[in-house]
Scaffold this motif. Structure first.
Motif, mmCIF file in Angstrom:
data_model
loop_
_atom_site.group_PDB
_atom_site.id
_atom_site.type_symbol
_atom_site.label_atom_id
_atom_site.label_comp_id
_atom_site.label_asym_id
_atom_site.label_seq_id
_atom_site.Cartn_x
_atom_site.Cartn_y
_atom_site.Cartn_z
ATOM 1 N N PHE A 1 -40.920 -76.233 79.143
ATOM 2 C CA PHE A 1 -41.497 -76.251 80.485
ATOM 3 C C PHE A 1 -42.174 -74.920 80.794
ATOM 4 O O PHE A 1 -43.296 -74.880 81.321
ATOM 5 C CB PHE A 1 -40.394 -76.549 81.503
ATOM 6 N N GLU A 2 -41.514 -73.819 80.448
ATOM 7 C CA GLU A 2 -42.112 -72.500 80.672
ATOM 8 C C GLU A 2 -43.342 -72.299 79.799
ATOM 9 O O GLU A 2 -44.347 -71.706 80.238
ATOM 10 C CB GLU A 2 -41.078 -71.409 80.386
ATOM 11 N N MET A 3 -43.309 -72.788 78.552
ATOM 12 C CA MET A 3 -44.480 -72.732 77.682
ATOM 13 C C MET A 3 -45.645 -73.477 78.313
ATOM 14 O O MET A 3 -46.771 -72.966 78.357
ATOM 15 C CB MET A 3 -44.144 -73.363 76.326
ATOM 16 N N LEU B 1 -49.167 -71.596 79.355
ATOM 17 C CA LEU B 1 -50.399 -71.983 78.674
ATOM 18 C C LEU B 1 -51.417 -72.575 79.655
ATOM 19 O O LEU B 1 -52.613 -72.265 79.594
ATOM 20 C CB LEU B 1 -50.088 -72.987 77.567
ATOM 21 N N SER B 2 -50.943 -73.404 80.565
ATOM 22 C CA SER B 2 -51.842 -74.027 81.536
ATOM 23 C C SER B 2 -52.430 -72.988 82.475
ATOM 24 O O SER B 2 -53.630 -73.022 82.791
ATOM 25 C CB SER B 2 -51.092 -75.100 82.331
ATOM 26 N N ARG B 3 -51.615 -72.049 82.932
ATOM 27 C CA ARG B 3 -52.104 -71.009 83.842
ATOM 28 C C ARG B 3 -53.109 -70.093 83.167
ATOM 29 O O ARG B 3 -53.953 -69.485 83.839
ATOM 30 C CB ARG B 3 -50.925 -70.199 84.380
ATOM 31 N N ARG B 4 -53.023 -69.972 81.849
ATOM 32 C CA ARG B 4 -53.977 -69.129 81.125
ATOM 33 C C ARG B 4 -55.244 -69.882 80.748
ATOM 34 O O ARG B 4 -56.125 -69.334 80.080
ATOM 35 C CB ARG B 4 -53.296 -68.569 79.871
ATOM 36 N N GLY B 5 -55.344 -71.126 81.186
ATOM 37 C CA GLY B 5 -56.581 -71.882 81.005
ATOM 38 C C GLY B 5 -56.748 -72.547 79.660
ATOM 39 O O GLY B 5 -57.851 -72.980 79.309
ATOM 40 N N LEU C 1 -42.399 -83.693 86.272
ATOM 41 C CA LEU C 1 -42.228 -82.252 86.278
ATOM 42 C C LEU C 1 -43.490 -81.528 85.820
ATOM 43 O O LEU C 1 -43.740 -80.383 86.220
ATOM 44 C CB LEU C 1 -41.076 -81.856 85.341
ATOM 45 N N LEU C 2 -44.282 -82.184 84.984
ATOM 46 C CA LEU C 2 -45.411 -81.530 84.329
ATOM 47 C C LEU C 2 -46.735 -81.753 85.041
ATOM 48 O O LEU C 2 -47.736 -81.101 84.705
ATOM 49 C CB LEU C 2 -45.525 -82.036 82.883
ATOM 50 N N ARG C 3 -46.784 -82.659 85.996
ATOM 51 C CA ARG C 3 -48.063 -82.995 86.630
ATOM 52 C C ARG C 3 -48.746 -81.819 87.304
ATOM 53 O O ARG C 3 -49.977 -81.727 87.289
ATOM 54 C CB ARG C 3 -47.852 -84.150 87.611
ATOM 55 N N PRO C 4 -48.004 -80.880 87.934
ATOM 56 C CA PRO C 4 -48.698 -79.749 88.575
ATOM 57 C C PRO C 4 -49.520 -78.892 87.621
ATOM 58 O O PRO C 4 -50.399 -78.146 88.070
ATOM 59 C CB PRO C 4 -47.553 -78.935 89.185
ATOM 60 N N PHE C 5 -49.278 -78.980 86.331
ATOM 61 C CA PHE C 5 -49.980 -78.118 85.392
ATOM 62 C C PHE C 5 -51.386 -78.616 85.061
ATOM 63 O O PHE C 5 -52.184 -77.886 84.473
ATOM 64 C CB PHE C 5 -49.171 -77.972 84.093
ATOM 65 N N GLY C 6 -51.682 -79.864 85.385
ATOM 66 C CA GLY C 6 -53.000 -80.399 85.107
ATOM 67 C C GLY C 6 -53.288 -80.592 83.634
ATOM 68 O O GLY C 6 -54.446 -80.691 83.220
ATOM 69 N N ALA C 7 -52.255 -80.640 82.824
ATOM 70 C CA ALA C 7 -52.425 -80.834 81.382
ATOM 71 C C ALA C 7 -52.407 -82.317 81.035
ATOM 72 O O ALA C 7 -51.974 -83.155 81.830
ATOM 73 C CB ALA C 7 -51.296 -80.121 80.640
ATOM 74 N N GLN C 8 -52.896 -82.629 79.853
ATOM 75 C CA GLN C 8 -52.840 -84.015 79.369
ATOM 76 C C GLN C 8 -51.413 -84.327 78.947
ATOM 77 O O GLN C 8 -50.772 -83.555 78.224
ATOM 78 C CB GLN C 8 -53.772 -84.204 78.180
#
Length: 337
Positions: free
Chosen positions: A25-27, A31-35, A50-57
């Motif tokens: 989760f921290e990874m 990674l998402s915050r670093r674009g 839990l992961l939806r806020p990161f905007g990742a696939q």
């Protein structure tokens, strides 16, 4: 052990396994915050929110399903592998995900032409050490979890070398943070600890664990290494530091022999459960090992340093983070397994 010639930060598309777990989760967050272009592998759909806020696939896959893993790694350049059954159970229970699943993931990644594979391993590949762990310290696991991790390391390294892939296995120490199972139990008000607590152990704040794994990939570091923060501490000091900053912390010490006897008696019953359990003899053994890591091992090679040099900086930060989280650790989550 070497650093390959590679532009720093050029990770391409990234897959993170174990993304709904503690370190994963921290990874995913960093990674998402670093674009970065991040794909997060999810086995338990109920935890995907839990992961939806990161905007990742998000992609559904399981380490025991090679077909799903081929989908997960399609078009991926870098794999951070943190997923598997992460408890101190029998080798037979651990092998399907830690060993076989990791091998299936690596094989799929090689077929997909991924360039880099970073594996989160464990200090439990070692037995108790009288001296600090260094690069030359032999791995002689005492518990089945460590045996499975060591076997996975060896097989993954062999596959990567044959394919010409960058591979690193990082033997993480006790990683702690606000979303750790230990801190979850501390917030509940009472923690059971085993033995005298005088065994020396290496620790690492979860933010630093994630930062280090990312740095390993960005710098193209190849090899296998243990890691820890700048000063190993005993469990006694760890809990004293917790109590200093969180006076509500309560601890119940259980003599090691009682814990060993109790877990041995519970073993037949727990073998009938499908869910992972920490109430095993290997948990008692693992807790009681001496596993200090030499200062700056791996950090200096990567040219980075931990933000939380010791538990005395990391524990207060973790307690601050507890104010911001409503989190349920995977082992406490009773949603469909």
């Amino acid at each position: 052990m070497a650093v390959a010639e590679r532009e720093a930060g050029s990770l391409g598309r990234i897959l993170v396994t174990g993304a709904t777990g503690f370190i994963g989760f921290e990874m995913a967050k960093q990674l998402s915050r670093r674009g970065h272009d991040v794909r997060l592998m999810v086995r338990r759909p109920d935890r995907a929110a839990l992961l939806r806020p990161f905007g990742a696939q998000l992609i559904s896959a399981d380490l025991t399903s090679p077909t799903s893993l081929r989908r997960a790694v399609e078009g991926v350049d870098t794999v951070f592998h943190l997923g598997a059954r992460a408890v101190f159970e029998s080798y037979a229970r651990l092998r399907p995900t830690i060993v076989d699943g990791s091998v299936s993931l690596m094989q799929a990644a090689i077929e997909a032409n991924a360039r880099t594979f970073v594996y989160a391993s464990s200090l439990l590949v070692y037995n108790s050490q009288d001296e600090a762990i260094v690069a030359q310290t032999p791995a002689t696991p005492r518990v089945d979890y460590g045996q499975a991790k060591l076997e996975a390391e060896n097989r993954l390294q062999h596959l990567a070398e044959a394919a010409g892939m960058n591979f690193a296995a990082i033997r993480l120490p006790h990683v702690y943070g606000a979303t750790d199972l230990l801190f979850e139990r501390i917030r509940r008000g009472l923690l059971l600890s085993i033995g005298s607590g005088e065994n020396l152990y290496s620790h690492l704040h979860v933010r630093d664990a994630a930062r280090l794994l990312i740095a390993v990939a960005e710098r193209g570091w190849n090899g296998i290494s243990a890691v820890g923060d700048e000063r190993p501490t005993t469990w006694t000091e760890f809990f004293a530091t917790l109590r200093e900053h969180y006076p509500r912390f309560r601890q119940l010490r259980v003599p090691e022999w009682i814990a060993r006897l109790g877990t041995e008696l519970m073993r037949p019953l727990l073998s009938l459960r499908r869910r992972p359990s920490l109430m095993t003899p290997d948990t008692v053994i693992g807790w009681s090992l001496r596993l200090p890591v030499a200062r700056n091992l791996l950090w200096d090679q990567l040219g980075v340093q931990p933000r939380y040099a010791t538990i005395h900086e990391g524990i207060p930060a973790a307690l601050d983070d507890c104010l911001a989280f409503r989190w349920q650790h995977p082992l406490s989550d009773r949603s469909p397994y």
